[in-house]
Design a protein around this motif. Structure first.
Motif, PDB file in Angstrom:
ATOM      1  N   SER A 161      -2.014  -3.234   5.752  1.00  0.00           N
ATOM      2  CA  SER A 161      -0.825  -2.648   5.130  1.00  0.00           C
ATOM      3  C   SER A 161      -1.183  -1.408   4.314  1.00  0.00           C
ATOM      4  O   SER A 161      -2.361  -1.143   4.027  1.00  0.00           O
ATOM      5  N   PRO A 162      -0.175  -0.640   3.895  1.00  0.00           N
ATOM      6  CA  PRO A 162      -0.423   0.580   3.105  1.00  0.00           C
ATOM      7  C   PRO A 162      -1.149   0.338   1.786  1.00  0.00           C
ATOM      8  O   PRO A 162      -1.774   1.261   1.245  1.00  0.00           O
ATOM      9  N   THR A 163      -1.084  -0.884   1.243  1.00  0.00           N
ATOM     10  CA  THR A 163      -1.754  -1.137  -0.034  1.00  0.00           C
ATOM     11  C   THR A 163      -3.271  -1.036   0.084  1.00  0.00           C
ATOM     12  O   THR A 163      -3.960  -0.896  -0.929  1.00  0.00           O
ATOM     13  N   CYS A 164      -3.789  -1.108   1.310  1.00  0.00           N
ATOM     14  CA  CYS A 164      -5.234  -0.990   1.512  1.00  0.00           C
ATOM     15  C   CYS A 164      -5.627   0.352   2.127  1.00  0.00           C
ATOM     16  O   CYS A 164      -6.780   0.522   2.554  1.00  0.00           O
ATOM     17  N   ASP A 165      -4.696   1.282   2.184  1.00  0.00           N
ATOM     18  CA  ASP A 165      -5.021   2.614   2.706  1.00  0.00           C
ATOM     19  C   ASP A 165      -6.130   3.244   1.859  1.00  0.00           C
ATOM     20  O   ASP A 165      -6.075   3.225   0.625  1.00  0.00           O
ATOM     21  N   GLY A 166      -7.105   3.801   2.533  1.00  0.00           N
ATOM     22  CA  GLY A 166      -8.212   4.450   1.845  1.00  0.00           C
ATOM     23  C   GLY A 166      -9.377   3.523   1.595  1.00  0.00           C
ATOM     24  O   GLY A 166     -10.537   3.938   1.674  1.00  0.00           O
ATOM     25  N   ILE A 167      -9.099   2.255   1.285  1.00  0.00           N
ATOM     26  CA  ILE A 167     -10.192   1.310   0.998  1.00  0.00           C
ATOM     27  C   ILE A 167     -10.422   0.351   2.163  1.00  0.00           C
ATOM     28  O   ILE A 167     -11.328  -0.485   2.105  1.00  0.00           O
ATOM     29  N   ARG A 168      -9.593   0.478   3.206  1.00  0.00           N
ATOM     30  CA  ARG A 168      -9.799  -0.352   4.389  1.00  0.00           C
ATOM     31  C   ARG A 168     -11.144   0.023   5.013  1.00  0.00           C
ATOM     32  O   ARG A 168     -11.482   1.191   5.138  1.00  0.00           O
ATOM     33  N   GLY A 169     -11.914  -0.979   5.409  1.00  0.00           N
ATOM     34  CA  GLY A 169     -13.236  -0.705   5.953  1.00  0.00           C
ATOM     35  C   GLY A 169     -14.336  -0.768   4.909  1.00  0.00           C
ATOM     36  O   GLY A 169     -15.489  -0.452   5.189  1.00  0.00           O
TER      37      GLY A 169
END
Length: 216
Positions: A161-169
């Motif tokens: 979801s967008p709440t993990c954008d940037g920190i996904r991975g």
């Protein structure tokens, strides 16, 4: 800097939420984290000025209770009674505030470690994490297995979801998805039980998630 200032219970409690104007920026995370400091001045018979760090922005009586419970649970709190010699304790209060912000420094170091490095094999990390955090077994009943699988799928939805954008991975992204799942998608019987799990007693599932990621 002052964030909010409220009066509740007919003026018996005055609460100020402040933040240090030094936002915490983490690698790969597009958002910033503001360290809040909550001051509660009580004139309700219990008396005293309570100061401590909190992740709760106090805007009403409910959030005031949440912040105060969190402060008490973490132990980073200082109280000055409304007595004639209150000024003699201001130096100790300053030390308490410094200790509160030292806690944020510790948080920042731990978060930077988790967010600074992206993992190469995302499927492996997610698989290993879920196998340890939400394990399944043939000894489980069909219903329990379905519940566990539902929770796994919900975790993957949150992680995507967008709440993990940037920190996904990153390990930070996995941990934040696990925390979001525990706080916002785990069923609870009443708001009181949810607050108790999130802020008063703590959530063992969030602690286990952190411990598992530290070993991956």
């Amino acid at each position: 800097k002052y964030e909010t200032l409220i009066s509740i219970h007919g003026g018996k409690q005055i609460i100020a939420t402040m933040y240090l104007d030094e936002p915490i920026t983490l690698p790969n995370d597009p958002s910033v984290t503001l360290p809040y400091l909550v001051c509660i001045s009580r004139h309700d018979g219990q008396g005293g000025l309570k100061i401590g760090p909190s992740g709760v922005r106090v805007v009403c009586a409910n959030t005031q209770q949440m912040a105060e419970r969190e402060m008490d649970r973490n132990g980073f709190v200082f109280t000055i009674r409304h007595t004639a010699n209150w000024a003699e304790r201001t130096n100790k209060a300053k030390l308490a505030v410094e200790s509160a912000f030292a806690r944020f420094d510790t948080f920042k170091k731990q978060a930077e470690e988790l967010s600074s490095t992206r993992f190469f094999d995302e499927d492996w990390v997610l698989g290993e994490f879920l196998n340890k955090w939400l394990p399944t077994s043939t000894d489980m009943s069909d219903r329990v297995q379905q519940n566990v699988q539902h929770k796994r799928n919900r975790f993957l939805d949150v992680y995507s979801s967008p709440t993990c954008d940037g920190i996904r991975g990153t390990y930070w992204g996995v941990l934040q998805a696990a925390i979001e799942l525990c706080d916002h998608y785990t069923p609870f019987r009443s708001p009181d039980t949810q607050i108790g799990r999130m802020l008063v007693r703590g959530d063992n599932d969030k602690l286990r998630a952190s411990q598992i990621l530290a070993k991956l």
